[in-house]
Structures are given as C-alpha cells and as structure tokens.
Design a protein around this motif. Structure first.
Motif, PDB file in Angstrom:
ATOM      1  N   THR A 128       0.840  -1.209   0.000  1.00 22.13           N
ATOM      2  CA  THR A 128       0.000   0.000   0.000  1.00 22.13           C
ATOM      3  C   THR A 128       0.869   1.252   0.000  1.00 22.13           C
ATOM      4  N   LEU A 129       0.630   2.119  -0.988  1.00 21.64           N
ATOM      5  CA  LEU A 129       1.348   3.390  -1.098  1.00 21.64           C
ATOM      6  C   LEU A 129       0.328   4.501  -1.326  1.00 21.64           C
ATOM      7  N   SER A 130       0.689   5.724  -0.957  1.00 22.27           N
ATOM      8  CA  SER A 130      -0.199   6.836  -1.312  1.00 22.27           C
ATOM      9  C   SER A 130      -0.080   7.074  -2.814  1.00 22.27           C
ATOM     10  N   GLN A 131      -1.153   7.590  -3.397  1.00 23.16           N
ATOM     11  CA  GLN A 131      -1.121   7.897  -4.834  1.00 23.16           C
ATOM     12  C   GLN A 131      -0.015   8.919  -5.124  1.00 23.16           C
ATOM     13  N   PHE A 132       0.174   9.847  -4.212  1.00 20.93           N
ATOM     14  CA  PHE A 132       1.224  10.868  -4.382  1.00 20.93           C
ATOM     15  C   PHE A 132       2.592  10.193  -4.495  1.00 20.93           C
ATOM     16  N   THR A 133       2.873   9.267  -3.569  1.00 15.27           N
ATOM     17  CA  THR A 133       4.186   8.598  -3.544  1.00 15.27           C
ATOM     18  C   THR A 133       4.421   7.807  -4.819  1.00 15.27           C
ATOM     19  N   LEU A 134       3.425   7.003  -5.231  1.00 14.90           N
ATOM     20  CA  LEU A 134       3.614   6.180  -6.423  1.00 14.90           C
ATOM     21  C   LEU A 134       3.805   7.047  -7.661  1.00 14.90           C
ATOM     22  N   GLU A 165      11.228  -1.336   3.215  1.00 13.41           N
ATOM     23  CA  GLU A 165      11.876  -0.505   2.205  1.00 13.41           C
ATOM     24  C   GLU A 165      11.462  -0.954   0.800  1.00 13.41           C
ATOM     25  N   LEU A 166      11.092   0.025  -0.009  1.00 18.21           N
ATOM     26  CA  LEU A 166      10.810  -0.233  -1.431  1.00 18.21           C
ATOM     27  C   LEU A 166      11.837   0.538  -2.252  1.00 18.21           C
ATOM     28  N   ARG A 167      12.548  -0.190  -3.118  1.00 18.46           N
ATOM     29  CA  ARG A 167      13.436   0.477  -4.073  1.00 18.46           C
ATOM     30  C   ARG A 167      12.871   0.275  -5.467  1.00 18.46           C
ATOM     31  N   VAL A 168      12.760   1.367  -6.210  1.00 14.58           N
ATOM     32  CA  VAL A 168      12.300   1.302  -7.592  1.00 14.58           C
ATOM     33  C   VAL A 168      13.491   1.692  -8.466  1.00 14.58           C
ATOM     34  N   ILE A 169      13.828   0.802  -9.419  1.00 11.80           N
ATOM     35  CA  ILE A 169      15.073   0.953 -10.176  1.00 11.80           C
ATOM     36  C   ILE A 169      14.788   0.850 -11.670  1.00 11.80           C
ATOM     37  N   SER A 177      18.578   4.880 -12.473  1.00 17.65           N
ATOM     38  CA  SER A 177      17.798   5.735 -11.561  1.00 17.65           C
ATOM     39  C   SER A 177      17.254   4.869 -10.437  1.00 17.65           C
ATOM     40  N   ILE A 178      17.397   5.344  -9.215  1.00 21.02           N
ATOM     41  CA  ILE A 178      16.918   4.590  -8.047  1.00 21.02           C
ATOM     42  C   ILE A 178      16.172   5.536  -7.116  1.00 21.02           C
ATOM     43  N   ARG A 179      14.987   5.123  -6.707  1.00 18.23           N
ATOM     44  CA  ARG A 179      14.253   5.835  -5.640  1.00 18.23           C
ATOM     45  C   ARG A 179      13.982   4.854  -4.511  1.00 18.23           C
ATOM     46  N   LYS A 180      14.238   5.306  -3.311  1.00 21.14           N
ATOM     47  CA  LYS A 180      14.026   4.457  -2.133  1.00 21.14           C
ATOM     48  C   LYS A 180      12.931   5.078  -1.269  1.00 21.14           C
ATOM     49  N   ILE A 181      11.958   4.253  -0.909  1.00 23.23           N
ATOM     50  CA  ILE A 181      10.843   4.703  -0.076  1.00 23.23           C
ATOM     51  C   ILE A 181      10.852   3.879   1.214  1.00 23.23           C
ATOM     52  N   ILE A 182      10.771   4.564   2.346  1.00 20.73           N
ATOM     53  CA  ILE A 182      10.604   3.862   3.628  1.00 20.73           C
ATOM     54  C   ILE A 182       9.100   3.809   3.915  1.00 20.73           C
ATOM     55  N   MET A 183       8.590   2.588   4.084  1.00 26.02           N
ATOM     56  CA  MET A 183       7.145   2.412   4.248  1.00 26.02           C
ATOM     57  C   MET A 183       6.775   2.258   5.723  1.00 26.02           C
ATOM     58  N   LYS A 184       5.479   2.405   5.999  1.00 33.32           N
ATOM     59  CA  LYS A 184       5.018   2.402   7.390  1.00 33.32           C
ATOM     60  C   LYS A 184       5.030   1.010   8.006  1.00 33.32           C
ATOM     61  N   GLU A 185       4.944  -0.025   7.151  1.00 33.81           N
ATOM     62  CA  GLU A 185       4.974  -1.386   7.702  1.00 33.81           C
ATOM     63  C   GLU A 185       5.913  -2.264   6.897  1.00 33.81           C
ATOM     64  N   GLU A 186       6.169  -3.455   7.443  1.00 40.77           N
ATOM     65  CA  GLU A 186       7.087  -4.378   6.780  1.00 40.77           C
ATOM     66  C   GLU A 186       6.320  -5.322   5.857  1.00 40.77           C
ATOM     67  N   TYR A 187       6.969  -5.694   4.762  1.00 42.76           N
ATOM     68  CA  TYR A 187       6.362  -6.586   3.766  1.00 42.76           C
ATOM     69  C   TYR A 187       7.307  -7.745   3.500  1.00 42.76           C
ATOM     70  N   GLN A 354      20.345   8.818   0.580  1.00 40.94           N
ATOM     71  CA  GLN A 354      20.278   7.969  -0.612  1.00 40.94           C
ATOM     72  C   GLN A 354      18.830   7.559  -0.929  1.00 40.94           C
ATOM     73  N   SER A 355      17.897   8.503  -0.692  1.00 40.34           N
ATOM     74  CA  SER A 355      16.506   8.261  -1.093  1.00 40.34           C
ATOM     75  C   SER A 355      16.397   8.344  -2.610  1.00 40.34           C
ATOM     76  N   TYR A 356      17.348   9.040  -3.247  1.00 38.86           N
ATOM     77  CA  TYR A 356      17.464   8.963  -4.704  1.00 38.86           C
ATOM     78  C   TYR A 356      18.937   8.822  -5.064  1.00 38.86           C
ATOM     79  N   ILE A 357      19.199   8.045  -6.103  1.00 36.60           N
ATOM     80  CA  ILE A 357      20.549   7.902  -6.663  1.00 36.60           C
ATOM     81  C   ILE A 357      20.397   7.898  -8.180  1.00 36.60           C
ATOM     82  N   TYR A 358      21.151   8.775  -8.845  1.00 33.51           N
ATOM     83  CA  TYR A 358      21.198   8.777 -10.302  1.00 33.51           C
ATOM     84  C   TYR A 358      22.649   8.543 -10.724  1.00 33.51           C
TER      85      TYR A 358
END
Length: 369
Positions: A128-134, A165-169, A177-187, A354-358
């Motif tokens: 589950t992510l907010s629409q803004f975050t995704l 943690e979600l990393r989108v690469i 390009s890498i974005r790292k998101i810290i989420m409210k719960e563990e998956y 390192q929430s973003y790395i290019y």
C-alpha cells in the motif's frame, strides 16, 4: 442494456480505459472496449493482453447488459457530445444508440463474450502506497527505462521490496535511476519487474493525492493496481534484473555541491547548440570551487561558470547533456551533491539518505579539449 449518466463522468472513464486499447492488433475484438451494467454498477473494460484496465462509471442502470464497442469510434463520439446527460441503449443485435440532447448516434456493437476477461489476481497482502508517492516515484525513475524491445528487462522497472523498504530501479545501459521509499509497515521480500509502459499509463490516471491510496497485489506473472474506482492488471516481465548494487560505489575523488536550478538552466542553455541526433557531449571542468561547462558543436560554442562548493581533486569529464537534465528535472532539492571518481567512471547524484541515486556514465572526451 439501458444506462444513463453525465457526459463528463463517461468521458473521464473512457479516457482511463483507452490506455489499454492497442493501436495495432491482429485481434479486432481488442480494438473494442466493454460496457457492462450489472448489480455491481456500470463498468468499462479494455485489455490488450499485456495491460488490462477496468473502471467504474457513475450513472443509472435501467436495464442490465453488456456490449463491445469500437473504442476509437465510441470515445470520439463521447468526446464531442454536449455537456449533459447521455443515454445509452443496446438492442438484441448489439446496435447501440447514444443520445445526448439533440445528438443521436446508432453504432454497431458486438457480443462481449469474445472479449478476453482481465487476469484474475488474488487480492491478498497488498503493498500500500499513497497515490502521491507512487506517482512521484514513477516520475523520478521511468525516464531512464530503455525503449529497445530487444532487451525486455530494460523496458521495465524493478520493484524491490525488503522489510519496510521499497526500491524502484530503472536503467537503459547508460544510466541508472533509483528511488528508495521507507514504508510504514514491513512486507515480505519480493522482486518484480513491471513494464515501464504500464507505469507510465498508471501515473497518468493517478490523482496524486496524499490521502488516496493504491493497493498493489502480485502473483508470479501479474501485478494488480487498485485505486479509486479503477483496477489495472499488468503482465510482469520475466527474468532476473541486473545486479546493480555492485555498480553503486560510495568512493569518490571529487564531491561537488551545486544549486540545482542554476546547473539545470546552464545545461539547457548549452543544449540549444545541439542538433537533433548530435552526440556532442557537454564538458565539465571542476577546479577551485568553480564548475565550468563547455560545449562546442557545428552550430557554435558556449562556456559558462557556476559557483560550487567542492571537496577533493580537480577533474575534467564529459556527459550526454540529456542524461544530466533528465535527472536534475526530477530532483526536488534546492542543491544537489555530485560525486565523481575519474573521467571514465560514472558520476553519482544522490542525497545524504540515498533516497534517490542517479548514476550516469561519462562520454569519452579529449581532456585537452
């Protein structure tokens, strides 16, 4: 089938499902969208076998039913109707009548039975992510996927989920390009490759609201995105993603802190001298807290200095200016840190967390240039 609803609501829903109507197909039924009215409500469906979208339409059902209509024809009709209530009725031969004010269309439809239904995905344990975050994460990574279909893996983005943690690469062979998101719960740990085309289309539909959420469900072959009154089902890309962690060095010989807006404006000005399909690099000289950008093309040359704070050694390095601009445009920070090693090693643009790395590979240049 008989339904009625406002033109604006109908058009909004049509625009959503059109994103899953193929431009070319050997299966004419896929050029259709489905209108289905039953006790769950009115829904529109489109499916190109890779991407399927289903969305609900506000309206009133007078008689239940289902019809397949040519998506292009139906969407163009709806787009040009007056801003008022639209009545749609379908007879036993699937002839579909569309009435709005004094406008009255009759178009041929066909049975919805031939239409391939959306892939079933069990809705358990969603991410589950907010629409803004995704929406932001897609914006900040999708530009560096490859458009070369011969390497399917590079046309998608890796969603790498580990604990909270979600990393989108994304990568295309010249940059990562890498974005790292810290989420409210563990998956539970999971790695899936989602087609860039799907993510691009989803980002256009998302409202981007902080308080609205997207649930993402996964199977081995598919992902389902559920938000607002819409479902998007996509086939995942098979294969193992590249091991990028070994490419992510924390070593550097030179660190530059620079105003992002100034740097971006400077590169945009330099790019005015580059013809389309021209491979001319932008040359950067870093020395004595000065950042000099230099470009020399058949159209002319340009040189500009930007003030910086630097640590480490002087360096001269060349880059494809488009790759630098693409990264800088999606970074929201006022200043950026650029880490450089040598003229043949990639540069890294990243924040402290390192929430973003290019990562951008340099271009070979004559250092004496």
């Amino acid at each position: 089938m008989k339904i009625r609803g406002q033109k604006s609501d109908l058009l909004n829903s049509v625009n959503i499902v059109l994103k899953a109507v193929p431009t070319k197909t050997t299966m004419p039924i896929l050029e259709c969208l489905i209108i289905e009215a039953n006790n769950y409500g009115i829904k529109l469906i489109a499916n190109d076998m890779e991407l399927g979208i289903e969305t609900m339409v506000k309206g009133t059902i007078m008689e239940e039913g289902i019809v397949a209509l040519n998506a292009k024809v139906f969407s163009e009709i709806v787009r040009r109707l007056p801003e008022n209530e639209v009545y749609i009725s379908v007879d036993e031969n699937y002839t579909t009548e569309i009435i709005c004010e004094k406008a009255k269309f009759a178009i041929s439809g066909r049975s919805g039975d031939e239409f391939p239904s959306l892939q079933e995905v069990e809705r358990e344990n969603p991410l589950t992510l907010s629409q803004f975050t995704l929406k932001e994460v897609i914006r900040q990574t999708v530009f560096s996927i490859s458009d070369n279909e011969s390497n399917k893996i590079m046309t998608g983005e890796l969603f790498d989920i580990k604990n909270n943690e979600l990393r989108v690469i994304s990568l295309d062979g010249h940059r990562i390009s890498i974005r790292k998101i810290i989420m409210k719960e563990e998956y539970e740990e999971r790695k899936v490759i989602i087609p860039g085309k799907t993510l691009n289309e989803i980002s256009k539909i998302l409202s981007g609201e902080v308080d609205s959420f997207v649930n993402i469900f996964f199977t081995d072959k598919h992902a389902l995105f559920e938000f607002d009154d819409t479902l998007v089902v996509t086939r995942l890309i098979d294969g193992e993603y590249y091991r990028i962690d070994q490419m992510l060095s924390s070593d550097y010989e030179t660190k530059v802190t620079i105003n992002k807006k100034e740097l971006l404006s400077c590169i945009e000005r330099a790019s005015l001298l580059i013809r389309e399909n021209d491979k001319k690099p932008i040359i950067i000289r870093v020395s004595d807290n000065n950042f000099e950008l230099n470009i020399n093309t058949s159209l002319g040359s340009m040189k500009e200095d930007v003030d910086i704070v630097m640590e480490g050694k002087d360096i001269v390095i060349g880059f494809n200016p488009k790759f630098l601009m693409d990264a800088l445009r999606v970074i929201d920070d006022e200043t950026v840190d650029i880490y450089l090693i040598n003229p043949k090693a990639p540069c890294f643009i990243r924040d402290k967390e390192q929430s973003y790395i290019y990562l951008i590979l340099p271009v070979n240049i004559n250092v004496g240039a």
